[in-house]
Design a protein around this motif. Structure first.
Motif, mmCIF file in Angstrom:
data_model
loop_
_atom_site.group_PDB
_atom_site.id
_atom_site.type_symbol
_atom_site.label_atom_id
_atom_site.label_comp_id
_atom_site.label_asym_id
_atom_site.label_seq_id
_atom_site.Cartn_x
_atom_site.Cartn_y
_atom_site.Cartn_z
ATOM 1 N N ASP A 111 0.807 -1.098 0.158
ATOM 2 C CA ASP A 111 -0.134 0.083 -0.028
ATOM 3 C C ASP A 111 0.802 1.291 0.111
ATOM 4 O O ASP A 111 1.998 0.974 0.125
ATOM 5 N N VAL A 112 0.453 2.483 0.076
ATOM 6 C CA VAL A 112 0.775 3.650 -0.141
ATOM 7 C C VAL A 112 1.754 4.010 1.190
ATOM 8 O O VAL A 112 1.376 3.531 2.218
ATOM 9 N N THR A 113 2.883 4.519 1.303
ATOM 10 C CA THR A 113 3.497 5.212 2.359
ATOM 11 C C THR A 113 2.805 6.152 3.194
ATOM 12 O O THR A 113 1.892 6.859 2.729
ATOM 13 N N HIS A 114 2.673 5.831 4.509
ATOM 14 C CA HIS A 114 1.829 6.850 5.212
ATOM 15 C C HIS A 114 2.748 7.415 6.544
ATOM 16 O O HIS A 114 3.875 7.127 6.397
ATOM 17 N N LEU A 115 2.000 8.124 7.140
ATOM 18 C CA LEU A 115 3.074 8.732 8.236
ATOM 19 C C LEU A 115 3.824 7.709 9.191
ATOM 20 O O LEU A 115 4.699 8.277 9.797
ATOM 21 N N GLY A 116 3.096 6.842 9.426
ATOM 22 C CA GLY A 116 3.655 5.681 10.541
ATOM 23 C C GLY A 116 5.080 5.547 9.768
ATOM 24 O O GLY A 116 6.117 5.303 10.676
ATOM 25 N N HIS A 117 5.309 5.228 8.270
ATOM 26 C CA HIS A 117 6.470 5.111 7.781
ATOM 27 C C HIS A 117 7.405 6.393 8.081
ATOM 28 O O HIS A 117 8.651 5.927 8.385
ATOM 29 N N GLN B 143 5.130 -0.882 -5.687
ATOM 30 C CA GLN B 143 4.922 -0.457 -4.192
ATOM 31 C C GLN B 143 6.425 -0.122 -3.633
ATOM 32 O O GLN B 143 6.337 1.030 -3.105
ATOM 33 N N ASP C 224 9.168 8.120 -1.970
ATOM 34 C CA ASP C 224 8.776 9.016 -0.917
ATOM 35 C C ASP C 224 9.760 9.194 0.317
ATOM 36 O O ASP C 224 9.843 10.076 0.930
ATOM 37 N N SER D 269 -1.599 0.848 11.438
ATOM 38 C CA SER D 269 -1.678 1.534 10.017
ATOM 39 C C SER D 269 -1.289 0.420 8.952
ATOM 40 O O SER D 269 -0.430 -0.278 9.393
ATOM 41 N N PRO D 270 -1.682 0.600 7.565
ATOM 42 C CA PRO D 270 -0.864 -0.269 6.770
ATOM 43 C C PRO D 270 0.625 -0.264 6.657
ATOM 44 O O PRO D 270 1.114 0.857 6.839
ATOM 45 N N GLY D 271 1.206 -1.426 6.907
ATOM 46 C CA GLY D 271 2.574 -1.334 6.795
ATOM 47 C C GLY D 271 3.335 -2.564 6.277
ATOM 48 O O GLY D 271 4.525 -2.771 6.183
#
Length: 243
Positions: A37-43, A95, A102, A241-243
């Protein structure tokens, strides 16, 4: 810092309010992503922090080797690739490209070593075989389970919370083949249409946690090393979160 170096003494760095000596090489293992999935703030939070740590250590005079794995064989990835109508390995590579882009935009440096799970199948099989030999795991229905109840009990004394977390992290506490709901699959049997590799227990793939553990011991340029000499940065707190 300069005077200590001139005197042949190790430099010091303050981490978490504690002054620590910088001696020799720092090996840092960072739990990487499952590229589904897309990169998120947790990453961003985890990897910017790890990159900052590496920069601080280097500024203090330490040589830093950063290893960050990629879990490119996992159930959530297989499901996402199936929804997209793409082969799982192609989907993961795409991905991973977006993730790397990012991270570059955030100024996060590429790790020195980036092991991908599919390239460490042999190491996971060897790890599972070693656990079986020592009685720390058992085999059932083409799967190998690590006896995890004692470990879970030390980490989370409350059984109800431990079971909830096991379910949240994809450890399937409801699996009836387990001796204990908190046991964890080291090796999973693959069904038709799923990627699988030959093993002593039949065609299968690594369990989620062990795709990180096996590279941790063997991915370093100088060869396998003792875990006590590694700083490992976990991202378990990001699993919501997605990770």
């Amino acid at each position: 810092m300069g005077q200590m170096a001139e005197a042949g003494l190790p430099g010091l760095v303050r981490l978490g309010g504690v002054m620590l000596p910088l001696v020799g090489r720092a090996r840092v293992y960072v739990c990487g992503i499952t590229p589904y999935d897309v990169t998120h703030l947790g990453h961003a939070a985890a990897f910017v922090w790890a990159d900052t740590l590496a920069r601080v250590l280097r500024a203090g005079g330490a040589e830093v080797i950063m290893c960050r794995n990629v879990t490119d064989v996992d159930d959530v990835l297989l499901a996402a690739a199936d929804r997209a109508g793409e082969p799982y390995d192609r989907f993961a590579a795409i991905q991973q490209f977006y993730f790397d882009r990012d991270m570059a935009a955030l100024g996060v440096a590429q790790p020195a070593v980036q092991p991908r799970a599919h390239a460490y199948i042999g190491q996971v099989i060897a790890l599972a075989a070693g656990l079986l030999e020592r009685g720390m795991a058992y085999q059932r229905g083409g799967q190998v389970y690590f006896r995890g109840a004692a470990v879970a009990g030390r980490a989370v004394p409350d059984q109800e919370t431990a079971l909830r977390l096991a379910d949240e992290y994809g450890d399937d506490p409801g699996d009836r083949r387990k001796d204990n709901p908190l046991d964890v699959a080291v090796w999973r049997a693959s069904r038709a249409g799923q990627p699988g590799w030959a093993s002593p227990w039949g065609s299968g793939r690594p369990g989620w946690h062990w795709m990180s553990s096996a590279p941790r011991w063997t991915c370093w340029p100088e060869g396998p090393i003792c875990g006590s000499r590694i700083t490992r940065i976990r991202r378990a707190w990001l699993r919501r979160s997605p990770g």
